[in-house]
Design a protein around this motif. Structure first.
Motif, PDB file in Angstrom:
ATOM      1  N   TYR A 149      14.335 -32.221   9.216  1.00 41.23           N
ATOM      2  CA  TYR A 149      14.982 -32.845  10.390  1.00 41.23           C
ATOM      3  C   TYR A 149      16.478 -32.905  10.028  1.00 41.23           C
ATOM      4  CZ  TYR A 149      11.011 -30.777  12.697  1.00 41.23           C
ATOM      5  OH  TYR A 149      10.184 -30.384  13.199  1.00 41.23           O
ATOM      6  N   GLU A 150      17.050 -32.294  10.731  1.00 44.35           N
ATOM      7  CA  GLU A 150      18.763 -32.415  10.791  1.00 44.35           C
ATOM      8  C   GLU A 150      19.345 -32.870  12.295  1.00 44.35           C
ATOM      9  OE1 GLU A 150      22.660 -31.239   8.814  1.00 44.35           O
ATOM     10  OE2 GLU A 150      22.862 -30.155  10.337  1.00 44.35           O
ATOM     11  N   GLY A 151      18.844 -33.408  12.989  1.00 44.65           N
ATOM     12  CA  GLY A 151      18.627 -33.706  14.588  1.00 44.65           C
ATOM     13  C   GLY A 151      17.694 -33.098  14.875  1.00 44.65           C
ATOM     14  N   ASP A 152      17.553 -32.308  16.283  1.00 41.79           N
ATOM     15  CA  ASP A 152      16.412 -31.223  16.198  1.00 41.79           C
ATOM     16  C   ASP A 152      15.873 -30.441  15.602  1.00 41.79           C
ATOM     17  OD1 ASP A 152      15.875 -33.575  18.374  1.00 41.79           O
ATOM     18  OD2 ASP A 152      16.970 -32.933  19.584  1.00 41.79           O
ATOM     19  N   GLU A 153      17.149 -29.769  14.850  1.00 45.35           N
ATOM     20  CA  GLU A 153      16.693 -28.838  13.567  1.00 45.35           C
ATOM     21  C   GLU A 153      15.989 -28.948  12.839  1.00 45.35           C
ATOM     22  OE1 GLU A 153      18.101 -24.188  13.131  1.00 45.35           O
ATOM     23  OE2 GLU A 153      17.428 -25.556  14.743  1.00 45.35           O
ATOM     24  N   PRO A 154      14.805 -28.672  12.243  1.00 51.82           N
ATOM     25  CA  PRO A 154      14.108 -28.017  11.629  1.00 51.82           C
ATOM     26  C   PRO A 154      15.007 -27.420  10.157  1.00 51.82           C
ATOM     27  CG  PRO A 154      12.969 -26.791  12.398  1.00 51.82           C
ATOM     28  CD  PRO A 154      14.438 -26.941  13.409  1.00 51.82           C
ATOM     29  N   VAL A 155      14.917 -27.930   9.212  1.00 49.56           N
ATOM     30  CA  VAL A 155      16.133 -27.541   7.833  1.00 49.56           C
ATOM     31  C   VAL A 155      15.530 -27.144   6.875  1.00 49.56           C
ATOM     32  CG1 VAL A 155      18.373 -28.107   9.116  1.00 49.56           C
ATOM     33  CG2 VAL A 155      16.969 -29.837   7.626  1.00 49.56           C
ATOM     34  N   GLY A 156      14.423 -27.435   6.217  1.00 48.60           N
ATOM     35  CA  GLY A 156      13.696 -27.847   5.661  1.00 48.60           C
ATOM     36  C   GLY A 156      12.359 -28.197   5.141  1.00 48.60           C
ATOM     37  N   TRP A 157      11.712 -27.484   4.127  1.00 46.15           N
ATOM     38  CA  TRP A 157       9.790 -27.298   3.731  1.00 46.15           C
ATOM     39  C   TRP A 157       9.632 -28.269   2.541  1.00 46.15           C
ATOM     40  CZ3 TRP A 157       4.896 -27.409   5.210  1.00 46.15           C
ATOM     41  CH2 TRP A 157       3.978 -27.533   4.232  1.00 46.15           C
ATOM     42  N   ALA A 158       9.294 -28.859   1.798  1.00 44.05           N
ATOM     43  CA  ALA A 158       8.729 -29.914   0.576  1.00 44.05           C
ATOM     44  C   ALA A 158       7.497 -29.534   0.637  1.00 44.05           C
ATOM     45  CB  ALA A 158       9.227 -30.227   0.352  1.00 44.05           C
ATOM     46  N   ALA A 159       6.449 -28.479  -0.650  1.00 47.09           N
ATOM     47  CA  ALA A 159       5.005 -28.322  -0.873  1.00 47.09           C
ATOM     48  C   ALA A 159       4.864 -29.620  -1.514  1.00 47.09           C
ATOM     49  CB  ALA A 159       4.613 -27.143  -0.947  1.00 47.09           C
ATOM     50  N   VAL A 160       3.868 -30.752  -1.157  1.00 48.34           N
ATOM     51  CA  VAL A 160       3.549 -32.136  -1.736  1.00 48.34           C
ATOM     52  C   VAL A 160       1.922 -31.960  -1.461  1.00 48.34           C
ATOM     53  CG1 VAL A 160       4.539 -33.765   0.325  1.00 48.34           C
ATOM     54  CG2 VAL A 160       4.435 -34.400  -2.869  1.00 48.34           C
ATOM     55  N   GLU A 161       1.104 -32.691  -2.438  1.00 53.42           N
ATOM     56  CA  GLU A 161      -0.178 -32.538  -2.043  1.00 53.42           C
ATOM     57  C   GLU A 161      -0.920 -32.843  -2.922  1.00 53.42           C
ATOM     58  OE1 GLU A 161      -2.581 -29.067  -0.350  1.00 53.42           O
ATOM     59  OE2 GLU A 161      -0.760 -27.308  -1.382  1.00 53.42           O
ATOM     60  N   PRO A 162      -2.608 -33.485  -3.488  1.00 52.97           N
ATOM     61  CA  PRO A 162      -3.367 -33.894  -4.740  1.00 52.97           C
ATOM     62  C   PRO A 162      -2.823 -32.522  -5.166  1.00 52.97           C
ATOM     63  CG  PRO A 162      -4.177 -34.642  -2.866  1.00 52.97           C
ATOM     64  CD  PRO A 162      -2.998 -33.981  -1.678  1.00 52.97           C
ATOM     65  N   ARG A 163      -2.787 -32.610  -7.148  1.00 45.74           N
ATOM     66  CA  ARG A 163      -2.725 -31.404  -7.516  1.00 45.74           C
ATOM     67  C   ARG A 163      -3.780 -30.382  -7.912  1.00 45.74           C
ATOM     68  NH1 ARG A 163      -1.466 -32.414 -13.708  1.00 45.74           N
ATOM     69  NH2 ARG A 163      -3.261 -33.325 -13.696  1.00 45.74           N
ATOM     70  N   PRO A 164      -5.524 -31.639  -7.510  1.00 46.94           N
ATOM     71  CA  PRO A 164      -6.791 -29.934  -7.664  1.00 46.94           C
ATOM     72  C   PRO A 164      -6.285 -29.167  -6.576  1.00 46.94           C
ATOM     73  CG  PRO A 164      -6.882 -32.681  -7.759  1.00 46.94           C
ATOM     74  CD  PRO A 164      -5.377 -32.434  -7.380  1.00 46.94           C
ATOM     75  N   ARG A 165      -5.851 -29.078  -5.480  1.00 50.09           N
ATOM     76  CA  ARG A 165      -5.753 -28.012  -4.643  1.00 50.09           C
ATOM     77  C   ARG A 165      -5.147 -27.149  -5.012  1.00 50.09           C
ATOM     78  NH1 ARG A 165      -5.407 -31.573   1.043  1.00 50.09           N
ATOM     79  NH2 ARG A 165      -7.011 -33.347   0.019  1.00 50.09           N
ATOM     80  N   LEU A 166      -3.706 -27.078  -5.785  1.00 49.42           N
ATOM     81  CA  LEU A 166      -3.489 -25.910  -6.631  1.00 49.42           C
ATOM     82  C   LEU A 166      -4.005 -25.345  -7.495  1.00 49.42           C
ATOM     83  CD1 LEU A 166      -0.424 -28.274  -5.923  1.00 49.42           C
ATOM     84  CD2 LEU A 166      -0.899 -26.426  -4.229  1.00 49.42           C
ATOM     85  N   PRO A 167      -5.113 -24.619  -7.301  1.00 47.87           N
ATOM     86  CA  PRO A 167      -5.476 -23.838  -8.492  1.00 47.87           C
ATOM     87  C   PRO A 167      -5.268 -23.101 -10.059  1.00 47.87           C
ATOM     88  CG  PRO A 167      -6.570 -22.718  -6.336  1.00 47.87           C
ATOM     89  CD  PRO A 167      -5.719 -24.044  -6.614  1.00 47.87           C
ATOM     90  N   ARG A 168      -4.039 -22.635  -9.612  1.00 48.78           N
ATOM     91  CA  ARG A 168      -3.229 -21.868 -10.182  1.00 48.78           C
ATOM     92  C   ARG A 168      -2.465 -22.059 -11.203  1.00 48.78           C
ATOM     93  NH1 ARG A 168      -0.638 -15.974  -8.882  1.00 48.78           N
ATOM     94  NH2 ARG A 168      -1.949 -15.557  -7.870  1.00 48.78           N
ATOM     95  N   LEU A 169      -2.201 -23.944 -10.480  1.00 43.51           N
ATOM     96  CA  LEU A 169      -1.435 -25.028 -11.766  1.00 43.51           C
ATOM     97  C   LEU A 169      -2.058 -25.381 -12.972  1.00 43.51           C
ATOM     98  CD1 LEU A 169      -0.179 -27.124  -9.460  1.00 43.51           C
ATOM     99  CD2 LEU A 169       0.630 -25.642 -10.492  1.00 43.51           C
ATOM    100  N   ARG A 170      -3.744 -24.270 -13.196  1.00 47.06           N
ATOM    101  CA  ARG A 170      -4.197 -24.802 -14.296  1.00 47.06           C
ATOM    102  C   ARG A 170      -3.759 -23.718 -15.728  1.00 47.06           C
ATOM    103  NH1 ARG A 170      -9.193 -27.615 -13.291  1.00 47.06           N
ATOM    104  NH2 ARG A 170      -9.421 -29.177 -11.095  1.00 47.06           N
ATOM    105  N   THR A 171      -3.385 -22.743 -15.269  1.00 49.05           N
ATOM    106  CA  THR A 171      -2.877 -21.923 -15.465  1.00 49.05           C
ATOM    107  C   THR A 171      -1.353 -21.623 -16.574  1.00 49.05           C
ATOM    108  OG1 THR A 171      -2.823 -20.534 -13.879  1.00 49.05           O
ATOM    109  CG2 THR A 171      -4.792 -20.500 -15.085  1.00 49.05           C
ATOM    110  N   ARG A 172      -1.149 -22.531 -15.920  1.00 49.85           N
ATOM    111  CA  ARG A 172       0.558 -22.423 -16.089  1.00 49.85           C
ATOM    112  C   ARG A 172       1.132 -23.191 -17.103  1.00 49.85           C
ATOM    113  NH1 ARG A 172       2.258 -18.720 -13.540  1.00 49.85           N
ATOM    114  NH2 ARG A 172       4.469 -19.377 -13.113  1.00 49.85           N
TER     115      ARG A 172
END
Length: 204
Positions: A77-100
């Motif tokens: 947030y910049e003040g009360d304005e949402p300005v960005g997102w980042a995806a971050v979490e345990p890697r096993p929850r991202l099954p497609r990463l296994r094939t990358r």
């Protein structure tokens, strides 16, 4: 009269679960890649991807944010304005990463079922908020979130835009080498000229 030289308020980053989902929707928007993916690409097997509509993808992200436990992302947030997102979490929850290729040939953490290895996979910053360091601040916050969640390592799959042909904004969604370096990540492998595995390790 408004002061055009006024310093923008400092960025504030919080877990997406602490934000109204409407703010997440404002960041993702209604057009372009973010609104067509909703950070589900790495979570749905390729054979099933085409059968999931945009509304269902959005609903999946909303449900994941509402679940207990770490992840799946952070909101800036910049003040009360949402300005960005980042995806971050345990890697096993991202099954497609296994094939990358970048993961298979570049990670120093080959146990893809290890919940203590986290991954940063995506940034969304609306065009009007770019160039202000939003993604770098989100990368720093992702390190803190992973540490607080019990990670031993947080891993990212950066793009090096200084190599090869000029990269479009859409191609930079994983984050850039310079951005991660500013957030404390170190390069551990370079599977291709333009793709780099970067990590922060936490001592236990």
């Amino acid at each position: 009269m408004a002061d055009d030289d006024a310093t923008p308020p400092p960025l504030r980053v919080i877990p997406a679960a602490e934000a109204p989902f409407g703010d997440v929707e404002r960041v993702f928007g209604t057009r372009g890649d973010p609104a067509s993916c909703w950070c589900q690409w790495y979570k749905i097997p390729g054979a099933d991807w085409r059968g999931v509509g945009k509304d269902a993808l959005r609903d999946r992200l909303e449900a994941q944010i509402a679940e207990s436990g770490p992840g799946p992302g952070l909101l800036a947030y910049e003040g009360d304005e949402p300005v960005g997102w980042a995806a971050v979490e345990p890697r096993p929850r991202l099954p497609r990463l296994r094939t990358r290729r970048i993961v298979k040939s570049g990670t120093t953490q080959p146990d893809l079922d290890d919940e203590s290895v986290w991954a940063v996979t995506c940034f969304v910053v609306p065009r009007e908020h770019r160039g202000r360091g939003v993604a770098t601040e989100l990368a720093r916050a992702a390190v803190d979130a992973a540490r607080a969640g019990g990670a031993t390592v947080v891993e990212a799959y950066a793009v090096d835009p200084t190599t090869g042909a000029k990269k479009s904004a859409a191609e930079l969604f994983p984050g850039t080498v310079s951005m991660y370096a500013a957030a404390g990540f170190a390069e551990v492998a370079r599977p291709t000229a333009s793709r780099v595995v970067m990590q922060v390790s936490f001592e236990r």
